[in-house]
Design a protein around this motif. Structure first.
Motif, PDB file in Angstrom:
ATOM      1  N   LEU A 214     -31.940   1.937 -13.516  1.00  0.00           N
ATOM      2  CA  LEU A 214     -31.127   1.543 -12.364  1.00  0.00           C
ATOM      3  C   LEU A 214     -29.781   2.258 -12.269  1.00  0.00           C
ATOM      4  CD1 LEU A 214     -31.851  -2.311 -12.176  1.00  0.00           C
ATOM      5  CD2 LEU A 214     -32.867  -0.453 -10.853  1.00  0.00           C
ATOM      6  N   PRO A 215     -29.045   2.474 -13.359  1.00  0.00           N
ATOM      7  CA  PRO A 215     -27.755   3.170 -13.213  1.00  0.00           C
ATOM      8  C   PRO A 215     -27.854   4.678 -13.026  1.00  0.00           C
ATOM      9  CG  PRO A 215     -27.802   1.734 -15.172  1.00  0.00           C
ATOM     10  CD  PRO A 215     -29.202   1.925 -14.718  1.00  0.00           C
ATOM     11  N   ILE A 216     -29.059   5.245 -13.080  1.00  0.00           N
ATOM     12  CA  ILE A 216     -29.196   6.702 -12.991  1.00  0.00           C
ATOM     13  C   ILE A 216     -28.631   7.264 -11.683  1.00  0.00           C
ATOM     14  CG2 ILE A 216     -30.874   8.588 -12.846  1.00  0.00           C
ATOM     15  CD1 ILE A 216     -32.539   7.158 -14.950  1.00  0.00           C
ATOM     16  N   PRO A 217     -28.888   6.639 -10.500  1.00  0.00           N
ATOM     17  CA  PRO A 217     -28.278   7.167  -9.263  1.00  0.00           C
ATOM     18  C   PRO A 217     -26.749   7.186  -9.310  1.00  0.00           C
ATOM     19  CG  PRO A 217     -30.059   5.659  -8.730  1.00  0.00           C
ATOM     20  CD  PRO A 217     -29.824   5.538 -10.204  1.00  0.00           C
ATOM     21  N   VAL A 218     -26.155   6.197  -9.983  1.00  0.00           N
ATOM     22  CA  VAL A 218     -24.696   6.158 -10.108  1.00  0.00           C
ATOM     23  C   VAL A 218     -24.207   7.349 -10.927  1.00  0.00           C
ATOM     24  CG1 VAL A 218     -22.727   4.818 -10.957  1.00  0.00           C
ATOM     25  CG2 VAL A 218     -24.670   3.646  -9.905  1.00  0.00           C
ATOM     26  N   ILE A 219     -24.913   7.658 -12.022  1.00  0.00           N
ATOM     27  CA  ILE A 219     -24.548   8.813 -12.850  1.00  0.00           C
ATOM     28  C   ILE A 219     -24.692  10.099 -12.050  1.00  0.00           C
ATOM     29  CG2 ILE A 219     -25.173  10.136 -14.900  1.00  0.00           C
ATOM     30  CD1 ILE A 219     -26.049   7.560 -16.219  1.00  0.00           C
ATOM     31  N   ARG A 220     -25.758  10.203 -11.274  1.00  0.00           N
ATOM     32  CA  ARG A 220     -25.983  11.405 -10.472  1.00  0.00           C
ATOM     33  C   ARG A 220     -24.848  11.617  -9.460  1.00  0.00           C
ATOM     34  NH1 ARG A 220     -30.450   9.986  -8.181  1.00  0.00           N
ATOM     35  NH2 ARG A 220     -31.791  10.702  -9.868  1.00  0.00           N
ATOM     36  N   GLN A 221     -24.450  10.534  -8.774  1.00  0.00           N
ATOM     37  CA  GLN A 221     -23.365  10.646  -7.807  1.00  0.00           C
ATOM     38  C   GLN A 221     -22.037  10.940  -8.485  1.00  0.00           C
ATOM     39  OE1 GLN A 221     -23.499  10.581  -4.304  1.00  0.00           O
ATOM     40  NE2 GLN A 221     -21.420  11.318  -4.666  1.00  0.00           N
ATOM     41  N   ALA A 222     -21.814  10.324  -9.631  1.00  0.00           N
ATOM     42  CA  ALA A 222     -20.572  10.561 -10.367  1.00  0.00           C
ATOM     43  C   ALA A 222     -20.473  12.026 -10.796  1.00  0.00           C
ATOM     44  CB  ALA A 222     -20.500   9.644 -11.583  1.00  0.00           C
ATOM     45  N   LEU A 223     -21.567  12.593 -11.292  1.00  0.00           N
ATOM     46  CA  LEU A 223     -21.563  14.006 -11.688  1.00  0.00           C
ATOM     47  C   LEU A 223     -21.334  14.919 -10.486  1.00  0.00           C
ATOM     48  CD1 LEU A 223     -24.491  14.092 -14.277  1.00  0.00           C
ATOM     49  CD2 LEU A 223     -22.049  14.270 -14.745  1.00  0.00           C
ATOM     50  N   ALA A 224     -21.919  14.540  -9.340  1.00  0.00           N
ATOM     51  CA  ALA A 224     -21.706  15.336  -8.127  1.00  0.00           C
ATOM     52  C   ALA A 224     -20.235  15.349  -7.735  1.00  0.00           C
ATOM     53  CB  ALA A 224     -22.550  14.772  -6.986  1.00  0.00           C
ATOM     54  N   ASP A 225     -19.569  14.203  -7.873  1.00  0.00           N
ATOM     55  CA  ASP A 225     -18.138  14.127  -7.554  1.00  0.00           C
ATOM     56  C   ASP A 225     -17.303  14.903  -8.571  1.00  0.00           C
ATOM     57  OD1 ASP A 225     -18.836  12.585  -5.432  1.00  0.00           O
ATOM     58  OD2 ASP A 225     -17.989  10.706  -6.194  1.00  0.00           O
ATOM     59  N   ILE A 226     -17.645  14.769  -9.845  1.00  0.00           N
ATOM     60  CA  ILE A 226     -16.885  15.449 -10.895  1.00  0.00           C
ATOM     61  C   ILE A 226     -16.985  16.966 -10.745  1.00  0.00           C
ATOM     62  CG2 ILE A 226     -16.785  15.896 -13.386  1.00  0.00           C
ATOM     63  CD1 ILE A 226     -17.615  12.950 -13.792  1.00  0.00           C
ATOM     64  N   PHE A 227     -18.183  17.462 -10.402  1.00  0.00           N
ATOM     65  CA  PHE A 227     -18.382  18.905 -10.259  1.00  0.00           C
ATOM     66  C   PHE A 227     -18.093  19.403  -8.844  1.00  0.00           C
ATOM     67  CE2 PHE A 227     -21.197  18.053 -13.986  1.00  0.00           C
ATOM     68  CZ  PHE A 227     -20.524  18.863 -14.881  1.00  0.00           C
ATOM     69  N   LEU A 228     -17.536  18.516  -7.998  1.00  0.00           N
ATOM     70  CA  LEU A 228     -17.117  18.881  -6.638  1.00  0.00           C
ATOM     71  C   LEU A 228     -18.266  19.451  -5.820  1.00  0.00           C
ATOM     72  CD1 LEU A 228     -13.616  20.495  -7.332  1.00  0.00           C
ATOM     73  CD2 LEU A 228     -14.142  18.120  -6.762  1.00  0.00           C
ATOM     74  N   VAL A 229     -19.432  18.818  -5.923  1.00  0.00           N
ATOM     75  CA  VAL A 229     -20.572  19.217  -5.106  1.00  0.00           C
ATOM     76  C   VAL A 229     -20.286  18.833  -3.650  1.00  0.00           C
ATOM     77  CG1 VAL A 229     -23.030  18.888  -4.679  1.00  0.00           C
ATOM     78  CG2 VAL A 229     -22.165  18.952  -7.030  1.00  0.00           C
ATOM     79  N   THR A 230     -20.435  19.781  -2.745  1.00  0.00           N
ATOM     80  CA  THR A 230     -20.109  19.544  -1.335  1.00  0.00           C
ATOM     81  C   THR A 230     -21.093  18.570  -0.701  1.00  0.00           C
ATOM     82  OG1 THR A 230     -19.190  21.772  -1.122  1.00  0.00           O
ATOM     83  CG2 THR A 230     -19.792  20.641   0.903  1.00  0.00           C
ATOM     84  N   PRO A 231     -20.603  17.440  -0.142  1.00  0.00           N
ATOM     85  CA  PRO A 231     -21.500  16.502   0.546  1.00  0.00           C
ATOM     86  C   PRO A 231     -22.019  17.121   1.842  1.00  0.00           C
ATOM     87  CG  PRO A 231     -19.365  15.490   0.013  1.00  0.00           C
ATOM     88  CD  PRO A 231     -19.217  16.957  -0.185  1.00  0.00           C
ATOM     89  N   VAL A 232     -23.318  17.142   2.023  1.00  0.00           N
ATOM     90  CA  VAL A 232     -23.929  17.811   3.163  1.00  0.00           C
ATOM     91  C   VAL A 232     -23.478  17.196   4.478  1.00  0.00           C
ATOM     92  CG1 VAL A 232     -26.116  18.391   4.281  1.00  0.00           C
ATOM     93  CG2 VAL A 232     -25.927  18.484   1.790  1.00  0.00           C
ATOM     94  N   ASP A 233     -23.482  15.855   4.560  1.00  0.00           N
ATOM     95  CA  ASP A 233     -23.133  15.199   5.823  1.00  0.00           C
ATOM     96  C   ASP A 233     -21.677  15.458   6.205  1.00  0.00           C
ATOM     97  OD1 ASP A 233     -22.279  13.787   3.624  1.00  0.00           O
ATOM     98  OD2 ASP A 233     -22.622  11.798   4.504  1.00  0.00           O
ATOM     99  N   LEU A 234     -20.772  15.399   5.229  1.00  0.00           N
ATOM    100  CA  LEU A 234     -19.361  15.647   5.507  1.00  0.00           C
ATOM    101  C   LEU A 234     -19.127  17.101   5.902  1.00  0.00           C
ATOM    102  CD1 LEU A 234     -16.467  14.588   5.569  1.00  0.00           C
ATOM    103  CD2 LEU A 234     -16.299  15.073   3.108  1.00  0.00           C
ATOM    104  N   TYR A 257     -13.691  24.180   3.329  1.00  0.00           N
ATOM    105  CA  TYR A 257     -13.980  23.825   1.936  1.00  0.00           C
ATOM    106  C   TYR A 257     -13.873  22.308   1.818  1.00  0.00           C
ATOM    107  CZ  TYR A 257     -13.015  28.794   1.552  1.00  0.00           C
ATOM    108  OH  TYR A 257     -13.028  30.148   1.751  1.00  0.00           O
ATOM    109  N   VAL A 258     -14.971  21.689   1.400  1.00  0.00           N
ATOM    110  CA  VAL A 258     -15.068  20.230   1.433  1.00  0.00           C
ATOM    111  C   VAL A 258     -15.577  19.709   0.098  1.00  0.00           C
ATOM    112  CG1 VAL A 258     -16.120  18.248   2.588  1.00  0.00           C
ATOM    113  CG2 VAL A 258     -15.546  20.288   3.909  1.00  0.00           C
ATOM    114  N   ALA A 259     -15.003  18.610  -0.357  1.00  0.00           N
ATOM    115  CA  ALA A 259     -15.484  17.926  -1.567  1.00  0.00           C
ATOM    116  C   ALA A 259     -15.177  16.442  -1.442  1.00  0.00           C
ATOM    117  CB  ALA A 259     -14.815  18.495  -2.811  1.00  0.00           C
TER     118      ALA A 259
END
Length: 317
Positions: A214-234, A257-259
């Motif tokens: 269950l917490p795996i999606p939270v880890i995935r999103q947290a890593l995306a934020d930490i590594f400044l992965v650009t959100p597609v919708d934004l 440039y978006v993060a």
């Protein structure tokens, strides 16, 4: 009449987290106590799980205080503000990722112990005490989850949302424990009594297998934020706004440039103006920036927007 918010104010993110921490500590104490009395490792695990959750909620509360204090320029020392001149938003995904990772680690450890107990012939326990604990805890978990979810409709906090998910998970764990303990109590004195020592470790193993992913999606999103992965919708939204602005004002091009870092949106826009463009005053350039800011939307303390106008493409790349 004081305007100071109440310590357990459910209309405020920090008040909700304080309430969650207080209730979690009570449940954790009950879990460890009842676990020792009844001899149930699953109840003890429930108490330890709650204790870890409470410690992470406390860390979340500290981060929320830092983010809020920075945003409203209140309650933050000058030295701390100088050391963290771009804010504390980057701490939010770190805490969320750490929280989820710890919960997975605790559950994995409990799963190993449950399997070991099953292989050793199970464990006898006092089902009466176990049922009392499960009923009390289930009522508390459901109540807090409902109250926090209702409050977060207005607050819209990622920390509170994760906390609500944690309470729902705890309620599911406790409901499974209650069903298992009732079955164990019912088979006492029957031909199925030989199953009772296996009930506690079996239900613990099942619960751990269910909650570990269950917490795996939270880890995935947290890593995306930490590594400044650009959100597609934004990014799509910013591209639409910037392209429309370029066409409206006859500019050459733009670079965006978006993060997203936790609750913060970091947006940098560079507009390339023609060399023959007429000169503008500072007020006119600022008016164009305001136009862009209104078109981007989301104005507030959690939006970091930089708008640059230049005739040299190298400054934008």
């Amino acid at each position: 009449m004081s305007d100071k918010p109440r310590f357990f104010d459910l209309s405020d993110e920090r008040g909700v987290l304080r309430t969650s921490i207080a209730v979690t500590l009570v449940i954790s104490s009950l879990g460890i106590g009842f676990g020792l009395i009844s001899g149930s490792f699953s109840i003890t695990f429930d108490g330890v799980y709650s204790l870890v959750d409470a410690s992470m909620s406390l860390l979340s509360l500290i981060v929320v205080n830092l983010i809020t204090s920075y945003a409203v320029s209140k309650g933050l020392s000058r030295k701390l503000r100088e050391r963290f001149s771009v804010g504390f938003w980057h701490l939010e995904p770190m805490v969320l990722g750490l929280n989820a990772t710890l919960l997975i680690g605790v559950s994995a450890y409990a799963l190993v112990n449950a399997i070991s107990s099953l292989l050793e012939g199970g464990r006898d326990l006092e089902f009466g005490w176990a049922i009392v604990y499960a009923v009390i805890t289930l009522i508390a978990c459901c109540s807090v989850a409902f109250i926090e979810a209702r409050a977060n409709r207005r607050i819209r906090s990622e920390f509170v949302r994760l906390d609500v998910k944690g309470w729902i998970m705890s309620a599911g764990i406790t409901a499974a424990l209650l069903i298992a303990f009732c079955i164990g109590y019912a088979v006492q004195g029957t031909q199925w009594q030989w199953l009772s020592p296996y009930i506690d470790p079996a239900v613990l193993a099942l619960v751990c297998l269910l909650i570990i992913p269950l917490p795996i999606p939270v880890i995935r999103q947290a890593l995306a934020d930490i590594f400044l992965v650009t959100p597609v919708d934004l990014k799509m939204h910013i591209d639409q706004v910037a392209q429309a602005f370029v066409e409206k004002h006859g500019l050459i091009a733009y670079r965006a440039y978006v993060a997203r870092v936790g609750r913060a949106k970091e947006i940098e826009l560079y507009f390339i103006i023609p060399e023959q463009a007429p000169a503008r005053t500072i007020a006119e350039w600022d008016a164009l920036r305001d136009e862009i800011g209104d078109a981007v939307g989301g104005k507030g303390p959690d939006r970091w927007l930089t708008v640059v106008f230049t005739g040299n493409l190298e400054w934008a790349e």
